[in-house]
Design an enzyme around this catalytic site. Structure first.
Site, PDB file in Angstrom:
ATOM      1  N   HIS A  98      48.184   0.570   5.465  1.00  0.00           N
ATOM      2  CA  HIS A  98      47.894   1.227   3.821  1.00  0.00           C
ATOM      3  C   HIS A  98      49.267   0.979   3.340  1.00  0.00           C
ATOM      4  O   HIS A  98      50.312   1.203   4.162  1.00  0.00           O
ATOM      5  CB  HIS A  98      47.550   2.545   4.106  1.00  0.00           C
ATOM      6  CG  HIS A  98      47.149   2.975   2.787  1.00  0.00           C
ATOM      7  ND1 HIS A  98      48.117   3.336   1.812  1.00  0.00           N
ATOM      8  CD2 HIS A  98      45.962   3.102   2.196  1.00  0.00           C
ATOM      9  CE1 HIS A  98      47.530   3.879   0.697  1.00  0.00           C
ATOM     10  NE2 HIS A  98      45.976   3.590   1.004  1.00  0.00           N
ATOM     11  N   GLU A 170      44.242  -3.986  -1.347  1.00  0.00           N
ATOM     12  CA  GLU A 170      44.655  -2.882  -2.502  1.00  0.00           C
ATOM     13  C   GLU A 170      46.049  -3.160  -3.104  1.00  0.00           C
ATOM     14  O   GLU A 170      47.054  -2.919  -2.336  1.00  0.00           O
ATOM     15  CB  GLU A 170      44.744  -1.828  -1.478  1.00  0.00           C
ATOM     16  CG  GLU A 170      43.757  -1.251  -0.854  1.00  0.00           C
ATOM     17  CD  GLU A 170      43.535   0.295  -0.392  1.00  0.00           C
ATOM     18  OE1 GLU A 170      42.755   1.033  -0.937  1.00  0.00           O
ATOM     19  OE2 GLU A 170      44.609   0.544   0.545  1.00  0.00           O
TER      20      GLU A 170
HETATM   21  P1  PGA Z   1      43.123   5.962  -4.861  1.00  0.00           P
HETATM   22  O1  PGA Z   1      43.585   5.468  -3.423  1.00  0.00           O
HETATM   23  O2  PGA Z   1      41.676   5.466  -5.018  1.00  0.00           O
HETATM   24  O3  PGA Z   1      43.316   7.290  -5.055  1.00  0.00           O
HETATM   25  O4  PGA Z   1      43.708   4.808  -5.747  1.00  0.00           O
HETATM   26  C1  PGA Z   1      43.173   4.359  -2.682  1.00  0.00           C
HETATM   27  C2  PGA Z   1      43.720   4.255  -1.255  1.00  0.00           C
HETATM   28  O5  PGA Z   1      44.948   4.378  -1.290  1.00  0.00           O
HETATM   29  O6  PGA Z   1      43.107   3.508  -0.419  1.00  0.00           O
END
Ligand code: PGA
Length: 253
Positions: A98, A170
């Site tokens: 992440h 992401e």
């Molecule tokens: P968010 O986070 O939906 O609050 O933008 C997504 C993530 O960090 O996996």
């Protein structure tokens, strides 16, 4: 054919131990009574891993995931959560890579590959997060970053993979910001990833997740991007009503 999207609820450290258990209990009760086929993976705060496991009723609709995993076997690793314990607690998934862990704790692609290795050797599925750290205009620049992030992990785990591979794209700049990449870029990026993955693990299927500021309204649009199989959701997944709405909308029309 109707498609059921995965929803990975990353509760980060938004909730305390007690709040996590309360939300999980309410959710579990609701989902079991809805008789719908959901693919929900709940990733509670680390403080609540064991507590949630103790109230979890294994089912096809809800699975458990952790937010990280140690890169090492059990031993002298202060503060780590090892894959063997996750397995004993009924955790089937774990997020690795992440962007918040890459940034805050300096996790490198090599460390992330080692975490994924620990998971697959213990029979858990890593949810591999990749993404560019800042907004970039040229897709070629984004591809170069994603390729390095993913190749490092795949090189380490490919011979050991026994289940579907989960990859979450992401973009770090879209997390918690209410900003989204444009949809044609997301589509291009997933098709790049699909080509890359099928070149090295042709015999396995891959689940592609999008993450970064997903809420119900955005999910309704994002699910029309053809290669997207699901969503990694942070803040919106920590609220019972919003999470329920995310699940209710996580089928294709
Ligand atoms: P968010 O986070 O939906 O609050 O933008 C997504 C993530 O960090 O996996």
């Amino acid at each position: 054919m109707k498609k059921s999207f995965y929803v990975v609820a990353n509760w980060k450290t938004y909730l305390s131990y007690r709040q996590s258990l309360e939300l999980f209990l309410a959710l579990q009760e609701k989902i079991l009574s809805m008789h719908l086929c959901h693919h929900l993976i709940v990733c509670p705060p680390t403080s609540a891993l064991a507590g949630i496991a103790s109230i979890y009723t294994p089912s096809q609709n809800i699975h458990l995931g952790s937010q990280t995993c140690s890169a090492y076997e059990q031993g002298a690793h202060t503060g780590d959560v090892d894959a063997q314990s996750l397995k004993e607690l009924n955790y089937a998934y774990s997020i690795v890579g992440h962007s918040e862990r890459r940034k805050t704790y300096g996790e490198t692609d090599e460390m992330i590959a080692q975490q994924a290795y620990q998971l697959v050797t213990h029979g858990l599925t890593p949810i591999i997060c990749i993404g560019e750290p800042v907004r970039m205009n040229a897709l070629a620049d984004i591809y170069a970053i994603l390729q390095h992030q993913l190749e490092t992990v795949l090189t380490k785990i490919t011979p050991l993979i026994r289940s579907k591979l989960f990859i979450a794209y992401e973009p770090a700049w879209a997390i918690g910001t209410d900003m989204l990449p444009n949809f044609s870029d997301i589509q291009e990026i997933f098709s790049f990833l699909q080509k890359m993955v099928s070149a090295c693990i042709s015999q396995h299927s891959c689940v592609f997740l999008y993450g970064g500021s997903v809420n119900v309204e955005r999910l309704k649009s994002l699910k029309h991007i053809s290669l997207v199989d699901g969503f990694l959701v942070g803040r919106a997944s920590t609220d019972f009503t919003q999470l329920q709405e995310l699940l209710e909308n996580s089928d294709s029309e």
